[in-house]
Design a protein around this motif. Structure first.
Motif, PDB file in Angstrom:
ATOM      1  N   ALA A  19       0.823  -1.206   0.000  1.00 18.40           N
ATOM      2  CA  ALA A  19       0.000   0.000   0.000  1.00 18.40           C
ATOM      3  C   ALA A  19       0.860   1.261   0.000  1.00 18.40           C
ATOM      4  N   VAL A  20       1.882   1.276   0.865  1.00 17.75           N
ATOM      5  CA  VAL A  20       2.760   2.441   0.961  1.00 17.75           C
ATOM      6  C   VAL A  20       3.501   2.664  -0.355  1.00 17.75           C
ATOM      7  N   ARG A  23       1.314   4.180  -3.200  1.00 24.22           N
ATOM      8  CA  ARG A  23       1.128   5.640  -3.076  1.00 24.22           C
ATOM      9  C   ARG A  23       2.435   6.375  -3.389  1.00 24.22           C
ATOM     10  N   ASN A  24       3.563   5.849  -2.935  1.00 23.42           N
ATOM     11  CA  ASN A  24       4.843   6.515  -3.200  1.00 23.42           C
ATOM     12  C   ASN A  24       5.162   6.558  -4.692  1.00 23.42           C
ATOM     13  N   TYR A  27       0.465   5.990  -7.564  1.00 26.58           N
ATOM     14  CA  TYR A  27      -0.786   5.284  -7.872  1.00 26.58           C
ATOM     15  C   TYR A  27      -1.943   6.059  -7.244  1.00 26.58           C
ATOM     16  N   ASP A  28      -2.874   6.519  -8.081  1.00 26.34           N
ATOM     17  CA  ASP A  28      -3.910   7.425  -7.563  1.00 26.34           C
ATOM     18  C   ASP A  28      -5.298   6.810  -7.498  1.00 26.34           C
ATOM     19  N   ILE A  31      -7.143   2.523  -2.678  1.00 31.15           N
ATOM     20  CA  ILE A  31      -6.418   1.398  -2.075  1.00 31.15           C
ATOM     21  C   ILE A  31      -7.158   1.020  -0.799  1.00 31.15           C
ATOM     22  N   TYR A  68      -1.398   8.100   9.190  1.00 28.11           N
ATOM     23  CA  TYR A  68      -0.767   7.954   7.875  1.00 28.11           C
ATOM     24  C   TYR A  68      -1.773   7.452   6.842  1.00 28.11           C
ATOM     25  N   TYR A  69      -2.566   6.465   7.213  1.00 24.86           N
ATOM     26  CA  TYR A  69      -3.498   5.862   6.259  1.00 24.86           C
ATOM     27  C   TYR A  69      -4.566   6.855   5.826  1.00 24.86           C
ATOM     28  N   TYR A  72      -2.893   9.468   3.393  1.00 27.26           N
ATOM     29  CA  TYR A  72      -2.598   8.969   2.047  1.00 27.26           C
ATOM     30  C   TYR A  72      -3.779   8.218   1.430  1.00 27.26           C
ATOM     31  N   GLN A  73      -4.946   8.388   2.031  1.00 27.67           N
ATOM     32  CA  GLN A  73      -6.193   7.843   1.494  1.00 27.67           C
ATOM     33  C   GLN A  73      -6.098   6.345   1.225  1.00 27.67           C
ATOM     34  N   ILE A  74      -5.600   5.659   2.231  1.00 28.52           N
ATOM     35  CA  ILE A  74      -5.598   4.197   2.217  1.00 28.52           C
ATOM     36  C   ILE A  74      -6.684   3.749   3.191  1.00 28.52           C
TER      37      ILE A  74
END
Length: 404
Positions: A19-20, A23-24, A27-28, A31, A68-69, A72-74
């Protein structure tokens, strides 16, 4: 363009890393990270060491803070196991919902083995060491003077023995194989750890079969195959793990000692990937499964790169570690198929065991010898070797090997 995005089944090291990394890499799409435990992704290795000893607070185990999640919209869905996969419709079942995906990453890990229930393997007072809940349940048992029997002389069993001995418990460790670490290390490494544990008061019984756990309402000890009964206040199973492949198998994916993946981490279904302890992967002409943090991270990140449109092949560079008492074991490479070893003492008291196949270096165990580990890892990762004669010469300088 589909907006279903990526679903990750399994919120452990591999799932979080995927997942991290997605995003890094920019990937938009959505997730969703789904876990069957109530906690956000956390580190497992410290569970049987610092966390069990009480030296590491729970929050320090978390791989990322919960904020964090959100940032970063996880989407984190915890305490909600995935119940099924429909590869044909590209959907999974989660709770009462059906969720669609463009890509599904299976990071379902592995489950610890126990003795069968009819042999006492489910009695209260018997434990496995895999999850935070396991450690939270077992920690109150670790009181000075209590009697612990550990079934299994692999690294987990030995780590638990070290913690228990440090806390002044009476520890007996039982290994069915002719020696501890039979599957994973040379006799020289096993001898080092056998002596280490015995010098700390641990009783080690090798080549000893466990018949059953005794007790009715609660474990009271173990009975050996020869009939001897060893009394215990609690019992820990450290007899290995089984990869969690049931979801994959029911979905029709290829399974062989784990979910079969190719060098990019893709399963037999082009929209489903697998990483970590649940996945088997190609390695030097064979298929292996690597139970390690390094593999979980690296394999997950390769999958993320491929999903993000960056074609990437995974070339495993295995490494492992174990902490027992004041000894740090660091392992470089895989010793499968070795036909000879060289043991080398370090000037400061450390020792290393170097594994060879047809005079080619394939792995090394370094006990309190970080320099030997570093040199071995760099040599093996680069496909280089070092002659057994040179390695066996205590006067040779290993650093010169890195300059060739």
């Amino acid at each position: 363009m589909s907006t279903h995005g990526a679903i990750i089944a399994g919120a452990g090291q591999a799932g979080c890393s995927a997942a991290v990394k997605l995003r890094n890499l920019g990937y938009d799409r959505p997730i969703t990270l789904i876990g069957d435990e109530p906690h956000p992704p956390y580190q497992r290795p410290p569970l049987s060491k610092a966390y069990l000893l009480g030296d590491l607070p729970r929050e320090r185990l978390f791989l990322r803070p919960e904020a964090y999640y959100r940032e970063y919209q996880i989407t984190l869905r915890l305490n909600e196991p995935v119940t099924g996969i429909s590869a044909a419709s590209r959907t999974i079942g989660c709770g009462t919902e059906t969720l669609p995906y463009d890509h599904l990453i299976l990071a379902t890990g592995a489950a610890p083995r126990r003795l069968p229930g009819e042999l006492g393997g489910r009695l209260p007072g018997t434990y496995t060491i895999r999850s935070m809940a396991d450690i939270d349940a077992i920690a109150p048992e670790f009181e000075p003077g209590r009697r612990l029997v550990i079934a299994g002389g692999g690294y987990i069993g030995l780590e638990v023995a070290a913690v228990a001995a440090k806390l002044n418990l009476e520890v007996t460790l039982i290994e069915a194989a002719p020696r501890i670490l039979q599957r994973v290390a040379a006799p020289e490494t096993a001898a080092f750890f056998r002596e280490l544990h015995r010098s700390n008061g641990v009783r080690i019984l090798e080549d000893t079969q466990l018949a059953r756990v005794t007790g009715s309402g609660r474990a009271t000890g173990v009975e050996l195959a020869g009939g001897e009964v060893i009394a215990a206040d609690f019992v820990v199973f450290g007899i290995g793990v089984t990869p969690e492949t049931s979801l994959a198998a029911k979905a029709g994916l290829a399974v062989e000692n784990g979910i079969c993946t190719d060098a990019r981490g893709r399963s037999s279904d082009p929209h489903i990937w697998a990483a970590g302890d649940c996945a088997s992967l190609p390695y030097r002409g064979s298929r292996i499964r690597l139970e390690s943090v390094g593999n979980a991270i690296d394999q997950a990140e390769v999958i993320a790169a491929n999903i993000a449109g960056i074609p990437t092949v995974y070339d495993p560079k295995p490494w492992f570690w174990s902490d027992q008492y004041d000894v740090k074991l660091q392992i470089a490479g895989l010793n499968a198929g070795y036909d000879s070893t060289v043991t080398r003492a370090a000037p400061d008291g450390g020792v290393s065991v170097w594994y060879y196949r047809e005079n080619t270096l394939i792995a090394a165990d370094a006990m309190n010898d970080p320099r030997a580990y570093m040199i071995a890892k760099r040599l093996i990762d680069a496909g280089k070797s070092a002659s057994p004669d040179l390695m066996g010469d205590p006067g040779s300088d290993l650093r010169t090997l890195l300059k060739t």
